[in-house]
Design a protein around this motif. Structure first.
Motif, PDB file in Angstrom:
ATOM      1  N   SER A 188     102.332  57.727  61.554  1.00 27.76           N
ATOM      2  CA  SER A 188     102.304  58.263  60.195  1.00 27.76           C
ATOM      3  C   SER A 188     101.215  57.537  59.422  1.00 27.76           C
ATOM      4  CB  SER A 188     103.658  58.092  59.512  1.00 27.76           C
ATOM      5  OG  SER A 188     104.008  56.727  59.422  1.00 27.76           O
ATOM      6  N   GLY A 189     100.879  58.091  58.260  1.00 24.20           N
ATOM      7  CA  GLY A 189      99.928  57.421  57.385  1.00 24.20           C
ATOM      8  C   GLY A 189      98.534  58.017  57.348  1.00 24.20           C
ATOM      9  N   GLY A 190      98.280  58.999  58.190  1.00 18.71           N
ATOM     10  CA  GLY A 190      96.969  59.632  58.151  1.00 18.71           C
ATOM     11  C   GLY A 190      96.803  60.471  56.895  1.00 18.71           C
ATOM     12  N   GLY A 191      95.578  60.922  56.671  1.00 20.57           N
ATOM     13  CA  GLY A 191      95.322  61.750  55.512  1.00 20.57           C
ATOM     14  C   GLY A 191      93.854  61.842  55.201  1.00 20.57           C
ATOM     15  N   LEU A 192      93.570  62.295  53.994  1.00 18.50           N
ATOM     16  CA  LEU A 192      92.203  62.463  53.523  1.00 18.50           C
ATOM     17  C   LEU A 192      91.836  61.314  52.595  1.00 18.50           C
ATOM     18  CD1 LEU A 192      89.611  64.176  53.046  1.00 18.50           C
ATOM     19  CD2 LEU A 192      90.893  65.356  51.235  1.00 18.50           C
ATOM     20  N   VAL A 193      90.683  60.723  52.825  1.00 19.69           N
ATOM     21  CA  VAL A 193      90.227  59.610  52.007  1.00 19.69           C
ATOM     22  C   VAL A 193      88.719  59.700  51.846  1.00 19.69           C
ATOM     23  CG1 VAL A 193      89.972  58.057  53.988  1.00 19.69           C
ATOM     24  CG2 VAL A 193      90.392  57.098  51.711  1.00 19.69           C
ATOM     25  N   GLN A 194      88.219  59.212  50.738  1.00 22.21           N
ATOM     26  CA  GLN A 194      86.779  59.181  50.534  1.00 22.21           C
ATOM     27  C   GLN A 194      86.166  58.026  51.313  1.00 22.21           C
ATOM     28  OE1 GLN A 194      86.145  59.064  46.260  1.00 22.21           O
ATOM     29  NE2 GLN A 194      85.852  61.287  46.231  1.00 22.21           N
ATOM     30  N   ALA A 195      84.920  58.173  51.657  1.00 18.27           N
ATOM     31  CA  ALA A 195      84.203  57.092  52.328  1.00 18.27           C
ATOM     32  C   ALA A 195      84.295  55.825  51.486  1.00 18.27           C
ATOM     33  CB  ALA A 195      82.749  57.487  52.542  1.00 18.27           C
ATOM     34  N   GLY A 196      84.562  54.718  52.167  1.00 22.49           N
ATOM     35  CA  GLY A 196      84.754  53.453  51.480  1.00 22.49           C
ATOM     36  C   GLY A 196      86.197  53.149  51.156  1.00 22.49           C
ATOM     37  N   GLY A 197      87.053  54.138  51.319  1.00 22.48           N
ATOM     38  CA  GLY A 197      88.462  53.972  51.016  1.00 22.48           C
ATOM     39  C   GLY A 197      89.242  53.352  52.162  1.00 22.48           C
ATOM     40  N   SER A 198      90.560  53.281  51.957  1.00 21.28           N
ATOM     41  CA  SER A 198      91.438  52.637  52.929  1.00 21.28           C
ATOM     42  C   SER A 198      92.635  53.514  53.247  1.00 21.28           C
ATOM     43  CB  SER A 198      91.939  51.298  52.380  1.00 21.28           C
ATOM     44  OG  SER A 198      90.886  50.409  52.130  1.00 21.28           O
TER      45      SER A 198
ATOM     46  N   VAL B 194      92.657  52.833  78.896  1.00 22.97           N
ATOM     47  CA  VAL B 194      93.595  53.925  78.660  1.00 22.97           C
ATOM     48  C   VAL B 194      94.659  53.982  79.739  1.00 22.97           C
ATOM     49  CG1 VAL B 194      93.807  56.444  78.523  1.00 22.97           C
ATOM     50  CG2 VAL B 194      91.926  55.290  77.362  1.00 22.97           C
ATOM     51  N   SER B 195      94.277  53.700  80.968  1.00 22.85           N
ATOM     52  CA  SER B 195      95.209  53.797  82.098  1.00 22.85           C
ATOM     53  C   SER B 195      96.323  52.760  82.034  1.00 22.85           C
ATOM     54  CB  SER B 195      94.459  53.656  83.419  1.00 22.85           C
ATOM     55  OG  SER B 195      93.849  52.380  83.490  1.00 22.85           O
ATOM     56  N   HIS B 196      96.159  51.738  81.202  1.00 20.16           N
ATOM     57  CA  HIS B 196      97.188  50.700  81.081  1.00 20.16           C
ATOM     58  C   HIS B 196      98.271  51.075  80.070  1.00 20.16           C
ATOM     59  CE1 HIS B 196      94.417  47.251  82.709  1.00 20.16           C
ATOM     60  NE2 HIS B 196      94.666  48.191  83.602  1.00 20.16           N
ATOM     61  N   TYR B 197      98.088  52.193  79.422  1.00 17.54           N
ATOM     62  CA  TYR B 197      99.056  52.636  78.425  1.00 17.54           C
ATOM     63  C   TYR B 197      99.889  53.768  78.997  1.00 17.54           C
ATOM     64  CZ  TYR B 197      96.656  49.674  75.123  1.00 17.54           C
ATOM     65  OH  TYR B 197      96.122  48.581  74.486  1.00 17.54           O
ATOM     66  N   GLY B 198     101.198  53.582  78.963  1.00 22.23           N
ATOM     67  CA  GLY B 198     102.076  54.557  79.589  1.00 22.23           C
ATOM     68  C   GLY B 198     102.696  55.559  78.636  1.00 22.23           C
ATOM     69  N   TYR B 199     102.634  55.258  77.354  1.00 27.41           N
ATOM     70  CA  TYR B 199     103.281  56.122  76.369  1.00 27.41           C
ATOM     71  C   TYR B 199     102.359  56.311  75.174  1.00 27.41           C
ATOM     72  CZ  TYR B 199     107.334  54.970  79.170  1.00 27.41           C
ATOM     73  OH  TYR B 199     108.203  54.796  80.216  1.00 27.41           O
ATOM     74  N   TRP B 200     102.366  57.537  74.651  1.00 24.57           N
ATOM     75  CA  TRP B 200     101.468  57.907  73.560  1.00 24.57           C
ATOM     76  C   TRP B 200     102.229  58.653  72.477  1.00 24.57           C
ATOM     77  CZ3 TRP B 200      96.243  56.669  73.727  1.00 24.57           C
ATOM     78  CH2 TRP B 200      95.797  56.139  74.940  1.00 24.57           C
ATOM     79  N   GLY B 201     101.790  58.442  71.235  1.00 24.34           N
ATOM     80  CA  GLY B 201     102.324  59.228  70.141  1.00 24.34           C
ATOM     81  C   GLY B 201     101.629  60.572  70.060  1.00 24.34           C
ATOM     82  N   GLN B 202     102.019  61.344  69.066  1.00 22.52           N
ATOM     83  CA  GLN B 202     101.479  62.699  68.932  1.00 22.52           C
ATOM     84  C   GLN B 202     100.170  62.717  68.151  1.00 22.52           C
ATOM     85  OE1 GLN B 202     103.731  61.414  66.975  1.00 22.52           O
ATOM     86  NE2 GLN B 202     103.059  61.970  64.901  1.00 22.52           N
ATOM     87  N   GLY B 203      99.834  61.620  67.520  1.00 21.33           N
ATOM     88  CA  GLY B 203      98.580  61.517  66.777  1.00 21.33           C
ATOM     89  C   GLY B 203      98.744  61.812  65.304  1.00 21.33           C
ATOM     90  N   THR B 204      97.879  61.209  64.506  1.00 25.53           N
ATOM     91  CA  THR B 204      97.835  61.473  63.072  1.00 25.53           C
ATOM     92  C   THR B 204      96.375  61.611  62.671  1.00 25.53           C
ATOM     93  OG1 THR B 204      98.582  60.719  60.889  1.00 25.53           O
ATOM     94  CG2 THR B 204      97.865  59.008  62.416  1.00 25.53           C
ATOM     95  N   GLN B 205      96.089  62.598  61.853  1.00 27.47           N
ATOM     96  CA  GLN B 205      94.709  62.927  61.519  1.00 27.47           C
ATOM     97  C   GLN B 205      94.200  62.073  60.367  1.00 27.47           C
ATOM     98  OE1 GLN B 205      92.583  65.080  63.059  1.00 27.47           O
ATOM     99  NE2 GLN B 205      90.977  64.418  61.626  1.00 27.47           N
ATOM    100  N   VAL B 206      93.012  61.538  60.544  1.00 31.36           N
ATOM    101  CA  VAL B 206      92.316  60.808  59.489  1.00 31.36           C
ATOM    102  C   VAL B 206      91.033  61.566  59.163  1.00 31.36           C
ATOM    103  CG1 VAL B 206      91.084  58.690  58.902  1.00 31.36           C
ATOM    104  CG2 VAL B 206      93.279  58.578  60.107  1.00 31.36           C
ATOM    105  N   THR B 207      90.905  61.965  57.927  1.00 36.03           N
ATOM    106  CA  THR B 207      89.721  62.691  57.473  1.00 36.03           C
ATOM    107  C   THR B 207      89.026  61.863  56.402  1.00 36.03           C
ATOM    108  OG1 THR B 207      90.810  64.806  57.921  1.00 36.03           O
ATOM    109  CG2 THR B 207      88.867  64.845  56.497  1.00 36.03           C
ATOM    110  N   VAL B 208      87.736  61.640  56.583  1.00 35.22           N
ATOM    111  CA  VAL B 208      86.961  60.826  55.655  1.00 35.22           C
ATOM    112  C   VAL B 208      85.861  61.700  55.066  1.00 35.22           C
ATOM    113  CG1 VAL B 208      85.622  58.724  55.325  1.00 35.22           C
ATOM    114  CG2 VAL B 208      87.440  58.796  57.050  1.00 35.22           C
ATOM    115  N   SER B 209      85.888  61.855  53.767  1.00 33.74           N
ATOM    116  CA  SER B 209      84.878  62.682  53.104  1.00 33.74           C
ATOM    117  C   SER B 209      83.737  61.794  52.611  1.00 33.74           C
ATOM    118  CB  SER B 209      85.498  63.434  51.937  1.00 33.74           C
ATOM    119  OG  SER B 209      85.982  62.528  50.967  1.00 33.74           O
ATOM    120  N   SER B 210      82.542  62.344  52.722  1.00 36.43           N
ATOM    121  CA  SER B 210      81.369  61.562  52.314  1.00 36.43           C
ATOM    122  C   SER B 210      80.972  61.862  50.879  1.00 36.43           C
ATOM    123  CB  SER B 210      80.203  61.874  53.248  1.00 36.43           C
ATOM    124  OG  SER B 210      79.950  63.254  53.259  1.00 36.43           O
TER     125      SER B 210
END
Length: 124
Positions: free
Chosen positions: A7-17, A108-124
């Motif tokens: 969780s925690g992904g989203g849209l942020v401006q360049a330079g943001g956190s 990558v091969s050393h990791y056996g379990y993965w989450g579904q992913g969260t999108q991070v979008t950075v606008s310029s």
């Protein structure tokens, strides 16, 4: 089985956190290293950061070193990725992964379990 939920992904401006979180369940969380990877459209999944089982050792990709910080709270079964000074090049889907080992690893091969992913979008 291990379940990982980011969780925690989203849209942020360049330079943001942003701070990503990954909640784990189904296995002794404190016994294994954790990692963050990312994948942009049309590109291969790439390593971002890893943290050892105890949290005492971390390792970062050169592209994020000094800007991103990985941490974990073993009492909460959660790993975090604090991302500062974000750039458009950081835009990707970010994946949390649980290693098969206690020590840090970029492979990558050393990791056996993965989450579904969260999108991070950075606008310029």
């Amino acid at each position: 089985q291990v379940q990982l939920v980011e969780s925690g992904g989203g849209l942020v401006q360049a330079g943001g956190s942003l701070r990503l979180s990954c909640a784990a369940s189904g296995r002794t969380f404190s016994g294994y290293a954790m990692g963050w990877f990312r994948q942009a459209p049309g590109k291969e999944r790439e390593f971002v950061a890893t943290i050892s089982a105890s949290g005492g050792t971390t390792y970062y990709a050169d592209s994020v070193k000094g800007r991103f910080t990985i941490s974990r709270d073993n009492a909460k079964n959660t790993v975090y990725l604090q991302m500062n000074s974000l750039k458009p090049a950081d835009m990707a889907s970010y994946y949390c992964a649980a290693s098969k080992f206690a020590s840090t690893t970029m492979a990558v091969s050393h990791y056996g379990y993965w989450g579904q992913g969260t999108q991070v979008t950075v606008s310029s």
